[in-house]
Design a protein around this motif. Structure first.
Motif, PDB file in Angstrom:
ATOM      1  N   TYR A  36      51.333  34.728  31.775  1.00 30.98           N
ATOM      2  CA  TYR A  36      50.267  33.791  31.450  1.00 30.98           C
ATOM      3  C   TYR A  36      48.947  34.547  31.297  1.00 30.98           C
ATOM      4  N   GLN A  38      44.774  33.946  31.340  1.00 33.40           N
ATOM      5  CA  GLN A  38      43.774  32.995  31.810  1.00 33.40           C
ATOM      6  C   GLN A  38      42.373  33.525  31.554  1.00 33.40           C
ATOM      7  N   GLY A  41      37.249  29.924  33.676  1.00 29.77           N
ATOM      8  CA  GLY A  41      37.012  28.495  33.529  1.00 29.77           C
ATOM      9  C   GLY A  41      38.116  27.743  32.821  1.00 29.77           C
ATOM     10  N   LYS A  42      39.207  28.396  32.510  1.00 28.86           N
ATOM     11  CA  LYS A  42      40.326  27.760  31.812  1.00 28.86           C
ATOM     12  C   LYS A  42      41.591  27.840  32.653  1.00 28.86           C
ATOM     13  N   GLY A  43      42.551  26.994  32.297  1.00 27.37           N
ATOM     14  CA  GLY A  43      43.838  27.075  32.953  1.00 27.37           C
ATOM     15  C   GLY A  43      44.697  28.173  32.331  1.00 27.37           C
ATOM     16  N   PRO A  44      45.739  28.604  33.013  1.00 26.17           N
ATOM     17  CA  PRO A  44      46.631  29.630  32.457  1.00 26.17           C
ATOM     18  C   PRO A  44      47.341  29.116  31.201  1.00 26.17           C
ATOM     19  N   LEU A  46      50.560  30.035  28.503  1.00 29.86           N
ATOM     20  CA  LEU A  46      51.754  30.859  28.327  1.00 29.86           C
ATOM     21  C   LEU A  46      51.578  31.821  27.154  1.00 29.86           C
ATOM     22  N   PHE A  89      48.682  37.018  34.403  1.00 27.80           N
ATOM     23  CA  PHE A  89      49.558  36.758  35.541  1.00 27.80           C
ATOM     24  C   PHE A  89      51.013  36.847  35.102  1.00 27.80           C
ATOM     25  N   GLY A  99      59.985  24.802  36.926  1.00 25.43           N
ATOM     26  CA  GLY A  99      58.639  24.289  37.123  1.00 25.43           C
ATOM     27  C   GLY A  99      57.978  24.849  38.364  1.00 25.43           C
ATOM     28  N   LYS A 100      58.750  25.419  39.272  1.00 26.69           N
ATOM     29  CA  LYS A 100      58.208  26.042  40.473  1.00 26.69           C
ATOM     30  C   LYS A 100      58.029  27.523  40.179  1.00 26.69           C
ATOM     31  N   LEU A 101      56.875  27.861  39.632  1.00 26.08           N
ATOM     32  CA  LEU A 101      56.586  29.237  39.257  1.00 26.08           C
ATOM     33  C   LEU A 101      56.014  30.001  40.446  1.00 26.08           C
ATOM     34  N   PHE A 103      53.827  33.121  41.123  1.00 22.97           N
ATOM     35  CA  PHE A 103      52.904  33.959  40.378  1.00 22.97           C
ATOM     36  C   PHE A 103      52.586  35.256  41.116  1.00 22.97           C
ATOM     37  N   GLY A 104      52.319  36.310  40.321  1.00 24.85           N
ATOM     38  CA  GLY A 104      51.722  37.515  40.872  1.00 24.85           C
ATOM     39  C   GLY A 104      50.243  37.269  41.130  1.00 24.85           C
ATOM     40  N   ALA A 105      49.573  38.271  41.681  1.00 25.71           N
ATOM     41  CA  ALA A 105      48.167  38.110  42.065  1.00 25.71           C
ATOM     42  C   ALA A 105      47.205  38.242  40.891  1.00 25.71           C
TER      43      ALA A 105
END
Lengths: 113, 113
Positions: A36, A38, A41-44, A46, A89, A99-101, A103-105
């Protein structure tokens, strides 16, 4: 504990260069590996995703390399552009828990002109 | 076609208060997930709703609860707010079934003072 480990934390690359971000995972049940992008101010959003039955997937300037035996995958951004400056990410999920992702840091990429 | 929409965009609450965040999924999507993203970190899965029921849950306390309505929209409720709850709360939607792209909204910034 963090199930997906991502490195580096940040990187600076010149315009036209290659950005490489690496991720490692422990859970062998993971069978879906998306990246992803990002912006502040925005969402991730794909970018590209891969499943473990292939070792590489390319979409435009973005390539995922996948090493199942090493439980590692990486994102290569070719011909990096200033507009690619963002946080990237990696993530992982299982088919059973779609749906249960996990994520890395994140890696903050800065592309200099 | 509107994507995933969230409200409010920003809000400030006092420690101990309760907050409700809202999400409208992308048109045609029936599955909604919520994530918490602390500053400088990757999103953490809170829970997922499908057919108005919680289907999966991450490692979050019971202070975090949710709801999905018949039109697939969703709410995230957090009770007894702590300073550590300050974060960007992201809503993600998809159609049910593995392999379907997961789309994120732009998030709701919650600051607890």
């Amino acid at each position: 504990q963090q199930q997906v480990k991502q490195s580096p934390q940040s990187l600076i690359v010149q315009k036209g260069g290659i950005s490489i971000i690496n991720c490692a995972y422990e859970n062998t049940a993971f069978d879906y590996f998306p990246w992803y992008q990002q912006f502040p101010g925005k969402g991730p959003a794909l970018l590209i995703a891969i499943r473990p039955d292939v070792s590489e997937k390319k979409e435009g300037r973005f390539t995922i390399s996948f090493n199942k035996s090493a439980k590692q995958f990486s994102l290569h951004i070719m011909d990096s552009q200033p507009g690619d400056s963002a946080t990237y990410f990696c993530a992982a999920s299982t088919t059973d828990s779609w749906g249960k992702l996990q994520f890395g840091a994140g890696t903050q990429v800065v592309v200099t002109p | 076609d509107a994507g995933v929409t969230q409200s409010p965009t920003h809000l400030i609450k006092t420690r101990g208060q309760q907050v409700t965040l809202r999400c409208s999924p992308k048109s045609g999507h029936d599955t909604v997930s919520w994530y918490q993203q602390a500053l400088g970190q990757g999103p953490q899965f809170i829970f997922q709703y499908y057919e108005e029921e919680e289907r999966q849950r991450g490692n979050f306390p019971d202070r975090f609860s949710g709801h999905q309505f018949p039109n697939y929209s969703s709410e995230l409720n957090v009770n007894a707010l702590l300073l550590g709850d300050s974060a960007l709360y992201l809503c993600a939607s998809s159609t049910t079934g593995a392999g379907n792209t997961i789309y994120f909204g732009e998030g709701s910034w919650l600051t607890v003072v």
